[in-house]
Design an enzyme around this catalytic site. Structure first.
Site, PDB file in Angstrom:
ATOM      1  CE  LYS A 150      -3.772  -1.860   3.282  1.00 42.40           C
ATOM      2  NZ  LYS A 150      -4.967  -2.997   2.694  1.00 42.40           N
ATOM      3  CD  GLU A 205      -4.016   5.782   4.320  1.00 38.85           C
ATOM      4  OE1 GLU A 205      -5.742   5.730   4.366  1.00 38.85           O
ATOM      5  OE2 GLU A 205      -3.727   5.142   2.975  1.00 38.85           O
ATOM      6  NE  ARG A 245      -8.378  -9.417  -4.276  1.00 38.90           N
ATOM      7  CZ  ARG A 245      -9.152  -8.814  -3.622  1.00 38.90           C
ATOM      8  NH1 ARG A 245     -10.570  -8.845  -4.252  1.00 38.90           N
ATOM      9  NH2 ARG A 245      -9.204  -8.261  -2.440  1.00 38.90           N
TER      10      ARG A 245
HETATM   11  P1  ADP Z   1      -7.396  -3.820   3.123  1.00 38.21           P
HETATM   12  O1  ADP Z   1      -6.802  -3.857   2.436  1.00 38.21           O
HETATM   13  O2  ADP Z   1      -8.072  -4.431   4.508  1.00 38.21           O
HETATM   14  O3  ADP Z   1      -8.777  -3.649   2.138  1.00 38.21           O
HETATM   15  P2  ADP Z   1      -8.287  -0.228   2.885  1.00 38.21           P
HETATM   16  O4  ADP Z   1      -7.075   0.112   2.640  1.00 38.21           O
HETATM   17  O5  ADP Z   1      -8.966  -1.403   1.348  1.00 38.21           O
HETATM   18  O6  ADP Z   1      -6.982  -2.338   3.172  1.00 38.21           O
HETATM   19  O7  ADP Z   1      -9.212  -0.381   4.194  1.00 38.21           O
HETATM   20  C1  ADP Z   1     -10.499  -1.052   4.120  1.00 38.21           C
HETATM   21  C2  ADP Z   1     -11.099   0.458   5.160  1.00 38.21           C
HETATM   22  O8  ADP Z   1     -10.479   1.021   5.782  1.00 38.21           O
HETATM   23  C3  ADP Z   1     -11.581   0.931   3.448  1.00 38.21           C
HETATM   24  O9  ADP Z   1     -12.641   0.065   2.877  1.00 38.21           O
HETATM   25  C4  ADP Z   1     -12.649   2.305   4.944  1.00 38.21           C
HETATM   26  O10 ADP Z   1     -13.853   1.752   5.281  1.00 38.21           O
HETATM   27  C5  ADP Z   1     -11.469   1.579   5.763  1.00 38.21           C
HETATM   28  N1  ADP Z   1     -10.260   2.863   5.893  1.00 38.21           N
HETATM   29  C6  ADP Z   1      -9.549   2.790   4.872  1.00 38.21           C
HETATM   30  N2  ADP Z   1      -8.705   3.875   4.995  1.00 38.21           N
HETATM   31  C7  ADP Z   1      -8.957   4.938   5.391  1.00 38.21           C
HETATM   32  C8  ADP Z   1      -9.546   6.088   5.815  1.00 38.21           C
HETATM   33  N3  ADP Z   1      -7.795   6.968   5.853  1.00 38.21           N
HETATM   34  N4  ADP Z   1      -9.658   7.034   6.917  1.00 38.21           N
HETATM   35  C9  ADP Z   1     -11.348   6.443   7.597  1.00 38.21           C
HETATM   36  N5  ADP Z   1     -11.557   4.890   6.633  1.00 38.21           N
HETATM   37  C10 ADP Z   1     -10.102   4.365   5.856  1.00 38.21           C
HETATM   38 MG    MG Z   2      -9.266  -2.281   0.117  1.00 39.80          MG
END
Ligand code: ADP
Ligand code: MG
Ligand code: ADP
Length: 662
Positions: free
Chosen positions: A116, A200, A295
């Site tokens: 990421k 973040e 994917r």
């Molecule tokens: P994963 O690899 O587990 O899918 P993500 O980075 O896609 O991780 O984040 C999963 C979820 O976490 C997102 O769909 C969102 O709901 C929440 N999320 C991620 N980043 C943030 C953020 N900066 N602020 C608030 N919620 C977040």
């Molecule tokens: Mg995700």
């Protein structure tokens, strides 16, 4: 085009890939673990090959065994589905090294998006907006704490190599940072073997909006619009829909362009998803890149439904080297689609995964598209993801899709394992959901309603349970010996007494045949009931003249009634049988939930005292000790340390108490 492909997966996605391949005239090879020898994907494929024992690491993650199976079967390509090896660049390379086409993106693109942190750096360089934060290489805790303060609290710590919502921690105040960092790193290390993190800005009440992208190997990149996956529980998607309700047109265009730019930046080929987090509270709406999943995504059917495409067909064509015949301008949105994920899990017990046999399984027909990898009688084991089915409803507009979804859920019933069906039905019927007031905090905000215990069973449910047992018509056939109405020569019909146990309470119903229905006495009430119950369980009930529809599923002594999004389970108790209960814990000790044996404290032949710990199982990252319900001698220990056990599995047998006394 390929003439034969192997599907390196199981469950609904394997079945879904097989269906498209078959339509395209491509032969399919399934692979299966020892736990899946009788699985639906194995039965559906033209050919199936065993690849190892039940644990995924020994079978569905066993790259060498899968490649060998593909070679032996003469397959030309491997479709990885999602999960398992789908985002494993090493596996894609192993396929290529064996002369097999990996139906997915190039390994370099998978690697570029695999971290990421690295992906965010790449996206920043490509001009794609990223969530404000720190994604640098310096992992010194003090440096990270300083970066967090710069970003401003609350912040979100994320595992760089993470997925599935694991290794994420919200930190609200500076004093909490160090402990949260430690625990995020610990979880990341054990789940992904990599404890690097990024930080973040934590956005309050954002929406998760992701773009489906597709690229061929000839430089054409298109997107197929967005999906809104804001209805999440612990960062995991529960409901997905397309398009995103209320998304301003300018934002949709900008997101599509950003997603295509993201794919181009890594030389992408095939199906991919660019996930954005959107803050609709900022003027006109802002969106930021979160990650790219390299994917096909679980929720791809909603995109197929609104774009009239078959994304697996696209994957196969692209992998075979074909160029797109459509341009971006040819891809249009039509209507609205909503998908829910039906899981074997128990919302009343913290969504604990449930295992067991799907004694009765009724999935909707007509009102929705259903993707499933199981059929009635199959077992849900603790080895793999407990998803039972995806239910996808389409309509001209969102409200039409939502209404169809409610209808489809009303036609759904499962008896044998706990599911989240009622939870899904409550979401579908929730006024905030209906009004499309969506954000990632939806479930948390609405949980008091979504997770409230089911109401007491209404008379209609009790009556239908009774009629399921009695037979819907008392006077089936003219043959007296076949009649079930208590018919006696020269005497009025005798009442029959049914005793059900529901949620630990006994309910008594007296039933007397009456015309072509029954007169039921439930407590003080007397009701006239008649029903027609189809073989699949669809029931039409008339109760004191009021008609209603429901689903009635029965297996052995259990009857479950599904109506209006709620369900009630009744156990039939034979009033003449000796009191049970004592027997249940008599010599038997069973697992309270699915888990893994971590400690055995006794062996066969050991004398034990009441309350003595016997065995420790780990489930949901917690340990549970099973203690002896009474004094006795251990007759048999049925599992070894490391074994997976299913809910209700007998772990240890104690000897007969009478024998122990002698
Ligand atoms: P994963 O690899 O587990 O899918 P993500 O980075 O896609 O991780 O984040 C999963 C979820 O976490 C997102 O769909 C969102 O709901 C929440 N999320 C991620 N980043 C943030 C953020 N900066 N602020 C608030 N919620 C977040
Ligand atoms: Mg995700
Ligand atoms: P026809 O015009 O005869 O229906 P198409 O070539 O348009 O045949 O293919 C049918 C489907 O496959 C359409 O959904 C189309 O968008 C999709 N498609 C066409 N070419 C490709 C390709 N190279 N890769 C992926 N999907 C494709």
């Amino acid at each position: 085009m390929f003439s034969k492909i192997l599907i390196a997966n199981r469950g609904e996605i394997a079945c879904r890939v097989i269906r498209t391949a078959r339509r395209m005239g491509i032969a399919t090879v399934a692979v299966f673990s020892e736990a899946d020898a009788e699985a639906l994907h194995v039965a559906m494929a033209d050919e199936a090959r065993p690849i190892g024992p039940p644990p995924a690491r020994d079978s569905y993650l066993n790259a060498a065994a899968i490649v060998a199976a593909a070679k032996a079967a003469g397959a030309e390509a491997i479709h990885p589905g999602y999960g398992f090896l789908a985002e494993n660049a090493g596996f894609a390379e192993a396929c290529a090294a064996s002369g097999l086409v990996f139906i997915g993106p190039p390994p370099a693109a998978m690697r570029a998006m695999g971290s990421k942190a690295a992906a965010k750096a790449l996206m920043e360089a490509a001009g794609v907006p990223v969530v404000p934060g720190y994604h640098g290489a310096d992992q010194d805790p003090e440096h990270l704490a300083a970066e967090a303060s710069k970003i401003g609290f609350p912040v979100l710590i994320k595992a760089s190599g993470g997925g599935g919502g694991r290794g994420m921690r919200i930190v609200n105040r500076p004093v909490e940072f160090s402990a949260a960092l430690d625990s995020a790193k610990r979880e990341a290390l054990s789940a992904f073997g990599d404890d690097r993190v990024l930080i973040e800005k934590y956005l309050a009440a954002p929406r998760h909006i992701e773009l489906q992208v597709f690229a061929d190997a000839h430089g054409n990149v298109v997107h197929l619009f967005e999906r809104d996956c804001s209805i999440q529980r612990r960062y995991q998607k529960v409901v997905e829909e397309a398009p995103a309700p209320g998304l301003p047109a300018a934002m949709r265009t900008a997101m599509g362009e950003a997603a295509v730019a993201a794919a181009r930046a890594v030389g992408y080929v095939g199906a991919g998803t660019v996930e954005f987090i959107a803050d609709m509270t900022q003027g006109g709406g802002r969106f930021y890149f979160m990650e790219m999943n390299t994917r096909l995504q679980v929720e791809h059917p909603v995109t197929e439904a609104v774009t009239g495409t078959d994304l697996v067909e696209w994957q196969l064509r692209v992998a075979a080297g074909e160029a797109f015949t459509r341009t971006q301008a040819d891809i249009a949105l039509n209507g609205h689609a909503i998908e829910v994920r039906l899981y074997a899990e128990d919302p009343a017990r913290g969504f604990l995964p449930a295992t067991g046999t799907l004694h009765r399984l009724r999935l909707p027909e007509g009102a929705a598209r259903v993707e499933t990898g199981v059929r009635e009688g199959d077992r849900v084991t603790p080895h793999y993801d407990p998803m039972i089915a995806k239910i996808v409803a389409w309509g001209r507009d969102r409200e039409a899709a939502r209404t169809r979804l409610e209808q489809a859920l009303a036609e759904t019933g499962v008896l044998g394992v706990a599911t989240n069906l009622g939870f899904l039905a409550r979401i579908a019927g929730d006024p905030d959901f209906a009004a499309a007031r969506l954000d990632t905090g939806f479930i948390e905000r609405r949980k008091a309603t979504l997770l409230a215990p089911p109401p007491a069973p209404p008379d209609a449910a009790l009556a239908l349970a009774a009629l399921t047992v009695l037979g819907d018509r008392p006077t089936d056939g003219g043959e007296p010996w076949a009649r079930r109405d208590g018919w006696r020569l020269n005497a009025p019909p005798a009442p029959q007494t049914l005793v059900f146990s529901h949620a630990g309470e006994a309910l008594t119903i007296e039933a007397t045949a009456c015309g072509d229905g029954w007169e039921l006495r439930i407590g003080e009430r007397t009701l006239r009931a008649a029903a027609t119950i189809a073989a699949g369980g669809a029931a039409a009930l008339s109760l004191d003249g009021v008609r209603s529809r429901a689903l009635a599923l029965a297996h052995e002594d259990t009857v479950a009634i599904f109506a209006g999004g709620e369900s009630w389970r009744f156990e039939r108790v034979d009033p003449l049988a000796p009191a049970s209960g004592a027997d249940a814990s008599g010599g038997r000790l069973s697992a309270p939930m699915p888990g893994r044996v971590v400690q055995l404290l006794v062996g066969a032949g050991d004398a034990v005292r009441q309350g003595q710990p016997l065995i420790v199982i780990e489930a949901m990252k917690m340990e549970h000790t099973i203690a002896a319900p009474r004094d006795g001698v251990v007759e048999r220990v049925r599992y070894a340390v490391g074994d997976l056990v299913e809910e209700g599995a007998e772990l240890i047998a104690l000897d007969d108490p009478a024998a122990a006394a002698s």
